[in-house]
Design a protein around this motif. Structure first.
Motif, PDB file in Angstrom:
ATOM      1  N   GLU A   1      14.955  12.254  35.055  1.00 19.92           N
ATOM      2  CA  GLU A   1      13.427  12.311  35.239  1.00 19.92           C
ATOM      3  C   GLU A   1      12.689  10.993  34.592  1.00 19.92           C
ATOM      4  OE1 GLU A   1       9.837  15.629  34.559  1.00 19.92           O
ATOM      5  OE2 GLU A   1      12.013  16.197  34.024  1.00 19.92           O
TER       6      GLU A   1
ATOM      7  N   PRO B   1      11.925   4.042  40.658  1.00 18.45           N
ATOM      8  CA  PRO B   1      12.906   3.868  41.828  1.00 18.45           C
ATOM      9  C   PRO B   1      13.728   2.862  41.815  1.00 18.45           C
ATOM     10  CG  PRO B   1      10.507   4.260  41.894  1.00 18.45           C
ATOM     11  CD  PRO B   1      10.683   3.780  40.476  1.00 18.45           C
TER      12      PRO B   1
ATOM     13  N   ASP C   1      12.919   2.855  49.162  1.00 20.08           N
ATOM     14  CA  ASP C   1      12.784   3.307  47.733  1.00 20.08           C
ATOM     15  C   ASP C   1      13.059   4.448  47.440  1.00 20.08           C
ATOM     16  OD1 ASP C   1      11.965   0.614  47.190  1.00 20.08           O
ATOM     17  OD2 ASP C   1       9.727   0.878  47.786  1.00 20.08           O
TER      18      ASP C   1
ATOM     19  N   TYR D   1      20.533   9.515  43.898  1.00 21.68           N
ATOM     20  CA  TYR D   1      20.198   8.493  42.619  1.00 21.68           C
ATOM     21  C   TYR D   1      20.179   9.345  41.611  1.00 21.68           C
ATOM     22  CZ  TYR D   1      17.368   5.139  40.110  1.00 21.68           C
ATOM     23  OH  TYR D   1      17.244   4.439  39.020  1.00 21.68           O
TER      24      TYR D   1
ATOM     25  N   SER E   1      13.758   7.899  44.663  1.00 21.34           N
ATOM     26  CA  SER E   1      13.552   8.185  43.378  1.00 21.34           C
ATOM     27  C   SER E   1      14.562   9.030  42.992  1.00 21.34           C
ATOM     28  CB  SER E   1      12.104   9.089  43.387  1.00 21.34           C
ATOM     29  OG  SER E   1      10.946   8.462  43.765  1.00 21.34           O
TER      30      SER E   1
END
Length: 469
Positions: A268, A272, A289, A264, A291
């Motif tokens: 930063e 999500p 989900d 993904y 991140s």
């Protein structure tokens, strides 16, 4: 090498000519400089034949440089250049006369003897098939350049029981979009001399012949298993965050286990994204989900999830909060689906994104100073093979690399050249570690630290391939 010597002489000859023969040098520049500029700016400089017109001015200037030393040195130097050139080129010329083009050699000497029913090829090989078209009766899969795998996908969706003989460009990586259990490298052919010195850029060049049976799975558009395919996906503005990426899976009653991994690309602090795997009838098999950064998941499909005829689709889609489009793209870099008892291999934390050099055909991933693999336990010993580049290219000494499964040290090695390292993992050890293998290197670097680049990654080893069998 000889080319460096000749170019150096030509540079000196240009200076000497500008002083003694300015009109002749001006005429030479007028005749050849426009093509030289065009060649350097707009043509593939790796292709040797595109530079042939420039041999004339370079040769003239090199000879004129030596002529300043007198008749005898000119004769000696000219003879030396001629004999050196012949010594280098005659063996390659004889080898080419004896063996011919690798792609034609493979087609004529191997493929036609297999009496193929269906032939596929990368677009660069089309000239070979066109030349040899009357020598076979096989069906030929026609495809667009850079999209050849889609012709295979369409073929097997329409006829899932046929075998395809595929003539591949070794520099391409799109066959990674098919179940590796269904393809076999039948034969390979390469130039019998240094390609970059004599025929760099020639098309077709080297060739691989694969025998491909109907695969257990094959991937459509929108994936990123290799850097080449990731580029195709990005250029087409596709990916699971835009529209579902489809995996075509051969229909079966059993569910089997699937691995799905990727990255993904949100920065930063980005929210999500939800990754959803659905079947043809819309059943949700998994909802993850993820991140920002890499992700990896094993998914056990229930019996009947892949029921149907021929090939059935599994769709992978991504959405942001409340079903919105994610703020950043997602790249699907890993996929495999195998029945119980077959090995599955996944790359976990510590592996960087796929990279690729189209000029050499080399694909790789960087391993960080600590990287993890997952290998599904299969009630037998498993051998993992690492194929990597010599660390001497970026370290002053050989790194100490440890391979661990839990608390058990499986191997320890210090590569100082290009290496192929095989690690055998006992079944009991792999099972106790739940399939997780750790690789640790005592040396690593960051491009940002060495050159001031923006690249902050920790890099330890450049790995060309990881295999488990």
């Amino acid at each position: 090498e000889l080319g460096i010597v000749v170019v150096a002489l030509a540079a000196f000859g240009l200076v000497r000519g500008a002083w003694h023969l300015p009109r002749a040098v001006a005429l030479l520049v007028l005749a050849f400089a426009p093509y030289a500029v065009f060649h350097l700016l707009f043509q593939e400089t790796v292709t040797v034949r595109y530079a042939l017109p420039l041999v004339i001015p370079v040769g003239f200037l090199a000879v004129y440089a030596v002529a300043g030393a007198g008749r005898l040195p000119l004769t000696v130097a000219g003879a030396a250049l001629v004999f050196t050139s012949l010594a280098m080129s005659l063996p390659a010329t004889r080898a080419y006369a004896r063996e011919g083009s690798p792609a034609f050699r493979l087609f004529q000497g191997t493929l036609l003897n297999m009496s193929p029913q269906v032939i596929g090829f990368h677009f660069v090989m089309r000239r070979v098939e066109e030349w040899e078209h009357d020598s076979h009766r096989a069906r030929v899969l026609q495809a667009r350049a850079g999209r050849e795998w889609l012709a295979l996908v369409e073929h097997w969706r329409n006829g899932p029981d046929s075998t395809v003989h595929f003539l591949a460009d070794p520099r391409r990586t799109d066959l990674a979009l098919f179940d590796p259990q269904a393809r076999t490298l039948t034969a390979s052919a390469r130039w019998p001399f240094r390609e970059e010195a004599f025929v760099a850029g020639a098309r077709p060049g080297g060739a691989d012949l694969y025998t491909m049976s109907a695969p257990g799975w094959m991937l459509d558009r929108g994936w990123a298993l290799t850097a080449e395919i990731a580029g195709v996906t990005a250029n087409a503005r596709l990916g699971p965050h835009i529209e579902p990426s489809v995996a075509w899976v051969r229909a079966r009653q059993t569910g089997d286990t699937l691995i799905l991994g990727g990255r993904y690309l949100g920065g930063e602090g980005a929210p999500p994204a939800r990754l959803t795997l659905t079947t043809a009838d819309g059943q949700v098999m998994a909802a993850l989900d993820v991140s920002p950064g890499p992700f990896f998941e094993t998914i056990v499909l229930p019996d009947g999830a892949l029921d149907g005829h021929g090939y059935v689709p599994l769709r992978v889609s991504a959405a942001g909060a409340h079903g919105a489009t994610p703020a950043s793209p997602l790249a699907l870099e890993q996929f495999d689906l195998q029945p119980e008892g077959q090995i599955l291999l996944g790359l976990l934390a510590g592996w960087q994104e796929p990279e690729y050099n189209p000029a050499t055909g080399r694909a790789w991933r960087w391993m960080s100073d600590r990287a993890e693999l997952w290998v599904r336990p299969v009630d037998r010993d498993v051998t993992v093979t690492l194929d990597g580049e010599s660390p001497a290219a970026y370290f002053d000494r050989a790194p100490d690399v440890r391979v661990m499964a839990g608390d058990t040290e499986l191997a320890r090695f210090s590569p100082s050249t290009d290496f192929v390292q095989r690690i055998t993992i006992p079944a009991a050890v792999l099972d106790a570690a739940e399939g997780r293998i750790t690789l640790e290197s005592d040396l690593s670097f960051s491009p940002a630290e060495r050159s001031g680049a923006a690249d902050q990654r920790r890099l330890a080893l450049r790995i060309y391939s990881v295999r488990a069998e």
